[in-house]
Design a protein around this motif. Structure first.
Motif, PDB file in Angstrom:
ATOM      1  N   UNK A 178       8.378  -3.535 -12.730  1.00 36.69           N
ATOM      2  CA  UNK A 178       7.207  -4.074 -12.029  1.00 36.69           C
ATOM      3  C   UNK A 178       7.240  -3.694 -10.547  1.00 36.69           C
ATOM      4  N   UNK A 179       8.414  -3.762  -9.940  1.00 34.09           N
ATOM      5  CA  UNK A 179       8.553  -3.361  -8.538  1.00 34.09           C
ATOM      6  C   UNK A 179       8.287  -1.861  -8.380  1.00 34.09           C
ATOM      7  N   UNK A 180       8.772  -1.065  -9.331  1.00 36.48           N
ATOM      8  CA  UNK A 180       8.530   0.381  -9.297  1.00 36.48           C
ATOM      9  C   UNK A 180       7.045   0.684  -9.384  1.00 36.48           C
ATOM     10  N   UNK A 181       6.339  -0.044 -10.248  1.00 35.35           N
ATOM     11  CA  UNK A 181       4.902   0.159 -10.392  1.00 35.35           C
ATOM     12  C   UNK A 181       4.195  -0.047  -9.055  1.00 35.35           C
ATOM     13  N   UNK A 182       4.555  -1.099  -8.356  1.00 34.52           N
ATOM     14  CA  UNK A 182       3.922  -1.380  -7.073  1.00 34.52           C
ATOM     15  C   UNK A 182       4.325  -0.364  -6.007  1.00 34.52           C
ATOM     16  N   UNK A 183       5.617  -0.041  -5.943  1.00 32.65           N
ATOM     17  CA  UNK A 183       6.063   0.884  -4.900  1.00 32.65           C
ATOM     18  C   UNK A 183       5.524   2.294  -5.142  1.00 32.65           C
ATOM     19  N   UNK A 184       5.396   2.688  -6.406  1.00 29.91           N
ATOM     20  CA  UNK A 184       4.788   3.986  -6.705  1.00 29.91           C
ATOM     21  C   UNK A 184       3.373   4.079  -6.144  1.00 29.91           C
ATOM     22  N   UNK A 185       2.630   2.974  -6.246  1.00 30.65           N
ATOM     23  CA  UNK A 185       1.268   2.965  -5.708  1.00 30.65           C
ATOM     24  C   UNK A 185       1.294   3.022  -4.182  1.00 30.65           C
ATOM     25  N   UNK A 195      -7.119   3.984   0.271  1.00 34.62           N
ATOM     26  CA  UNK A 195      -6.974   2.543   0.437  1.00 34.62           C
ATOM     27  C   UNK A 195      -6.838   2.225   1.919  1.00 34.62           C
ATOM     28  N   UNK A 196      -7.304   1.031   2.306  1.00 34.83           N
ATOM     29  CA  UNK A 196      -7.102   0.599   3.686  1.00 34.83           C
ATOM     30  C   UNK A 196      -5.618   0.393   3.947  1.00 34.83           C
ATOM     31  N   UNK A 197      -5.232   0.491   5.199  1.00 34.18           N
ATOM     32  CA  UNK A 197      -3.818   0.361   5.558  1.00 34.18           C
ATOM     33  C   UNK A 197      -3.249  -0.977   5.096  1.00 34.18           C
ATOM     34  N   UNK A 198      -4.074  -2.041   5.209  1.00 36.16           N
ATOM     35  CA  UNK A 198      -3.603  -3.358   4.779  1.00 36.16           C
ATOM     36  C   UNK A 198      -3.334  -3.383   3.278  1.00 36.16           C
ATOM     37  N   UNK A 199      -4.211  -2.713   2.508  1.00 39.42           N
ATOM     38  CA  UNK A 199      -4.028  -2.669   1.063  1.00 39.42           C
ATOM     39  C   UNK A 199      -2.774  -1.891   0.690  1.00 39.42           C
ATOM     40  N   UNK A 200      -2.546  -0.785   1.381  1.00 38.73           N
ATOM     41  CA  UNK A 200      -1.365   0.035   1.094  1.00 38.73           C
ATOM     42  C   UNK A 200      -0.092  -0.782   1.304  1.00 38.73           C
ATOM     43  N   UNK A 201      -0.063  -1.567   2.365  1.00 44.31           N
ATOM     44  CA  UNK A 201       1.127  -2.364   2.660  1.00 44.31           C
ATOM     45  C   UNK A 201       1.386  -3.428   1.599  1.00 44.31           C
ATOM     46  N   UNK A 202       0.328  -3.918   0.954  1.00 47.32           N
ATOM     47  CA  UNK A 202       0.538  -4.938  -0.082  1.00 47.32           C
ATOM     48  C   UNK A 202       1.278  -4.373  -1.287  1.00 47.32           C
ATOM     49  N   UNK A 203       1.200  -3.064  -1.502  1.00 46.51           N
ATOM     50  CA  UNK A 203       1.949  -2.462  -2.608  1.00 46.51           C
ATOM     51  C   UNK A 203       3.446  -2.441  -2.306  1.00 46.51           C
ATOM     52  N   UNK A 204       3.796  -2.360  -1.035  1.00 44.97           N
ATOM     53  CA  UNK A 204       5.213  -2.382  -0.656  1.00 44.97           C
ATOM     54  C   UNK A 204       5.717  -3.820  -0.523  1.00 44.97           C
ATOM     55  N   UNK A 205       4.777  -4.742  -0.407  1.00 41.04           N
ATOM     56  CA  UNK A 205       5.106  -6.166  -0.300  1.00 41.04           C
ATOM     57  C   UNK A 205       4.288  -6.941  -1.336  1.00 41.04           C
TER      58      UNK A 205
END
Length: 391
Positions: A178-185, A195-205
């Motif tokens: 699940x973490x890999x799925x998010x970090x891959x995005x 994606x907006x910068x804020x959205x991109x950061x949510x994938x890492x967090x």
């Protein structure tokens, strides 16, 4: 993926060539699965799950899979599980039997037209065959599982088999995927945009509701005590993930009232010595680095112009020294100020000021080390209360 071709007796009449999956150079092997399979509920224990993941890693995504079947070496399979005792064959048979008879994936997919979920219960394997006179095992996937494993054009996740190999808990494997799925995005949209910068950061967090996490890990009726759940589903799995995979992961608990409502994970990718993406001559790495720096600069500039920055200064939550720190300012713009916008919509600018006054009064010294994280947590805990009051 390295493959070797061997001949072995396929039946009593003739020999057929089969491509046998080799576990040599295992660090180069990848597993690719559809995101709907990543987020499904794996109704199986650790060993059957790892056998399935190992079998999936043998699929060459660039070539059609004949008869939905892959071939492995028993010797290398036992080596993968680090099994060398005398009863390894009976243990393998038991694991395979369990995988066939009791192990399923409960897959949930969103119907975009109806905006509701559709559910499937899928058995992953149709047949597994082996014999006493050959080293070969054949594993045949069911037709139902194949759309989640091959010809994946979008919404898929790729991760390293070597990471899975060292994980000794099914919860570690599920959480890692699940973490890999998010970090891959995060990596994808950091490079490709869209994606907006804020959205991109949510994938890492990424954040996940406690109810969703219990569903994902199949612990709805287990570990009822929150401290037990945290130990076995969060702390111990993350210890394994941090020790044996490419990730370093921390988490924080988000409360709603007195209960834990959700978990926010913070993912960092380890810089591996042999990771070519970090070499100075790597064009993709340099472009990605420049793009991230540009995004950080843009967020920093927006933060400097934001009225919220002035309010934080007035409430002594930011110092003049903080205004020179691009990480603090870009973090505030990406993660905190959008939440202040929500509060402003609900209570006006005075509502934001009242919140900051309260935060300043309750502030502890430790928060100075990471003011962005502190302010984000404070507003995340406060907003649900405001929304409930306005119902």
């Amino acid at each position: 993926m390295e493959i070797i071709t061997k001949k072995y007796p396929y039946n009593n009449y003739k020999d057929n060539e089969r491509t046998v999956c080799s576990l040599k150079e295992i660090e180069k092997r990848k597993i690719v699965e559809h995101n709907d399979l990543i987020t499904s509920v794996a109704k199986m224990d650790k060993v059957p799950l790892k056998i399935f993941e190992l079998a999936v890693s043998c699929i060459d995504t660039e070539k059609p899979l004949e008869d939905n079947t892959v071939y492995l070496s028993k010797t290398e399979l036992f080596a993968f599980f680090k099994v060398d005792d005398s009863n390894k064959h009976s243990r393998f048979k038991e694991a395979i039997t369990t995988l066939h008879q009791q192990s399923v994936f409960e897959v949930r997919e969103m119907n975009d037209h109806r905006n509701k979920f559709e559910y499937q219960v899928i058995s992953p394997l149709e047949k597994t065959t082996w014999n006493d006179y050959s080293d070969i095992i054949s594993i045949t996937f069911t037709k139902s599982i194949m759309p989640y494993l091959i010809e994946l054009k979008e919404k898929f996740t790729q991760y390293a088999l070597s990471d899975i190999m060292e994980l000794n808990s099914k919860y570690s494997i599920i959480l890692y995927k699940w973490l890999s799925m998010n970090y891959n995005q995060y990596e994808h949209y950091s490079v490709k945009g869209g994606r907006r910068a804020e959205q991109v950061e949510t994938y890492r967090n990424p954040s996940i509701k406690m109810s969703e996490l219990r569903t994902l890990t199949d612990t709805v009726n287990e570990y009822k005590r929150s401290d037990h759940f945290e130990i076995w589903i969060l702390k111990k799995p993350l210890e394994e993930i941090n020790a044996h995979t490419h990730f370093n992961v921390t988490y924080e608990k988000i409360k709603k009232g007195r209960s834990i409502d959700s978990i926010v994970f913070h993912i960092e990718k380890k810089r591996m010595a042999d990771d070519n993406s970090y070499k100075l001559g790597d064009k993709d790495y340099q472009e990605d680095k420049a793009r991230k720096a540009e995004t950080e600069d843009m967020l920093t500039l927006q933060a400097l112009k934001s009225p919220y920055t002035k309010l934080l200064m007035e409430h002594f939550l930011l110092s003049y020294l903080d205004l020179t720190d691009t990480k603090i300012l870009s973090g505030l713009q990406a993660h905190v100020y959008p939440l202040y916008d929500e509060l402003k919509d609900l209570r006006g600018l005075n509502g934001v000021k009242d919140h900051l006054s309260y935060v300043r009064a309750k502030r502890e010294d430790y928060s100075k080390k990471n003011i962005t994280k502190y302010l984000k947590k404070a507003i995340e805990q406060y907003l649900p209360t405001v929304k409930r009051q306005d119902l």
